[in-house]
Design a protein around this motif. Sequence first.
Motif, short mmCIF file in Angstrom:
data_model
loop_
_atom_site.label_atom_id
_atom_site.label_comp_id
_atom_site.label_asym_id
_atom_site.label_seq_id
_atom_site.Cartn_x
_atom_site.Cartn_y
_atom_site.Cartn_z
N GLN A 149 0.82 -1.20 0.00
CA GLN A 149 0.00 0.00 0.00
C GLN A 149 0.86 1.26 0.00
N TYR A 329 -6.38 5.96 4.76
CA TYR A 329 -7.53 5.09 4.51
C TYR A 329 -8.82 5.91 4.52
N SER A 333 -12.16 2.41 2.29
CA SER A 333 -11.97 1.10 1.67
C SER A 333 -11.75 -0.01 2.68
N ASP A 334 -11.47 0.36 3.93
CA ASP A 334 -11.24 -0.64 4.97
C ASP A 334 -12.52 -0.81 5.78
N ASP A 335 -13.33 -1.77 5.39
CA ASP A 335 -14.57 -2.09 6.10
C ASP A 335 -15.51 -0.89 6.22
N THR A 433 -11.51 -1.26 14.05
CA THR A 433 -10.85 -1.31 12.73
C THR A 433 -9.48 -0.66 12.79
N ARG A 437 -5.79 -2.37 12.29
CA ARG A 437 -4.83 -1.84 11.31
C ARG A 437 -3.50 -1.54 11.98
#
Length: 526
Positions: A149, A329, A333-335, A433, A437
């Motif tokens: 990433q 983020y 895009s992350d959950d 979340t 991460r």
Amino acid sequence: MDFDVIVIGSGFGGAITSCRLAEKGMKVLVLERGHKWDRTTYPRKPEDEWIWSRTHPERHHGWADLRRFKGMAVIAGAGVGGGSLIYANVCAVPPPSVFNTGWPSEITFQGLQPYYARVANVLDTRQVPKNQWSPRVQLLRDAAIALGQADRFRAAEVAVSFDANLDYDFNVEPDIGNSRRFFNKHGVERGTCAHLGECDIGCRADAKNTLDKNYLHIAEQNGAEIRPLHLVTKIEVIGGGYRVSHNELKDGTSLAGSTTAERVIVAAGSMGSTELLLQCRDLVGTLPNLAPSLGKHWSSNGDFLTPAMYLHRTLWPDRGVTIGAVIDYLDASDDGKTYWIQDGGTPNVMNKYFQAVLDRLRKDPGEGHLLEGFNMSSLLQHLTLLAANLDVSKHLMPWFAQGVDAGDGELHLSDGVLDLKWDIERSLPLFETIEKRHKTLAHATGGHPFPLPTWLVSHELITPHPLGGCNMGSSPDQGVVNHLGEVFGYKNLYVADGAIVPRPLGVNPSRTIGALAERIADCMAA
């Protein structure tokens, strides 16, 4: 009237509005509860004034105001320059998505762009030169690359002055002699960054572009008067304007006084502005018609911290700028969660301070004001752990984050004192979340993450970025102020600070607060 405008507070909202209105020829007074600090008076010794006391401000008016509520603690600056004194310099524009809901229709992402640019220009923001990236910034980049990433990593825009020609080895103790003196474009003598690691506690190199070095200086050059150590207690309507009552904190006592103006701008921050207006409505009754939404929709802006230990990597968290880069983020895009990750720093002088506090409390428990507002037992455990680990602190990485939480906290008065009703339930998925991460990034770079005991045991959090309480809205049913920052029901009474931000931003909020203040000042002057 004594003044055309009285501004209560000197953080981003107060500094910017006082500057712009003074430039327009208005007679402006700024009332600030804290000291006027400079590099010769910043607290450094354990016995210095670090903590602002809400119970005895006449005796203890230190650097930071620490408030602890059930499940949430809040830290704010106390001094001329407000939050710019303690923030980590990051000057960020949030993603367009945060303007899709929750704002008056007049406030748009595109409409704020000229004001975002104006704030960055005055603060003279820039990125940390690549040759001065801290080991933590390099770790952040390595983590993004390890996860495939790399495109999400970027250097942060920070309000700091650098000498691009400085080559600094982070394994060498920082030397203030590496700071080069110069005059900034506003005519204020400054210094360049020597990577002292003191961004949050007062930069002795004068490299941090705090508001007293730009907006407030411009305000004073245009005739504005700034009165430090003036704590405002009441606002009341009088013929032709308002009377502002205040206590001057002097020689261990409070000297009561008052000043009048046609217009008043409340800019004491999310906590201070909301508390003052709640007291005026519910305690002393001088502003009885304030909207019923006062205090609601408060947000911690998703602040979260996960420390990680790197046994085979030297990171020096007490050297370099506090935050130098991000992993983004913000595209949800992350959950479906909107947030970003940052490197963090911990000033070494604070380790020494907390150890001294422990020693003082052991000798005299009556010194409790030093940690006013905190859960003493849990904090003492943390400080003991911190002190015990000073020898390995150079291997510590504080993984930071901000994100879009539920924004459903509520500020109210309890026995006349500000209290917060905070339920983490709706925000918990965001924090989980972020925590996941943080752990993924740490593990990808050989780190050993460990959650803070306060989070592990009781999901307690701390934020330096409180937002809301006097939210913008299209009507009194939806907010406390309109899109111009003017209080519903009270002509010429304004709020211009983080309290008016009606929803979490997911990034460091200073630039958005500044952009809104620039817009408010433009409209007031017009």
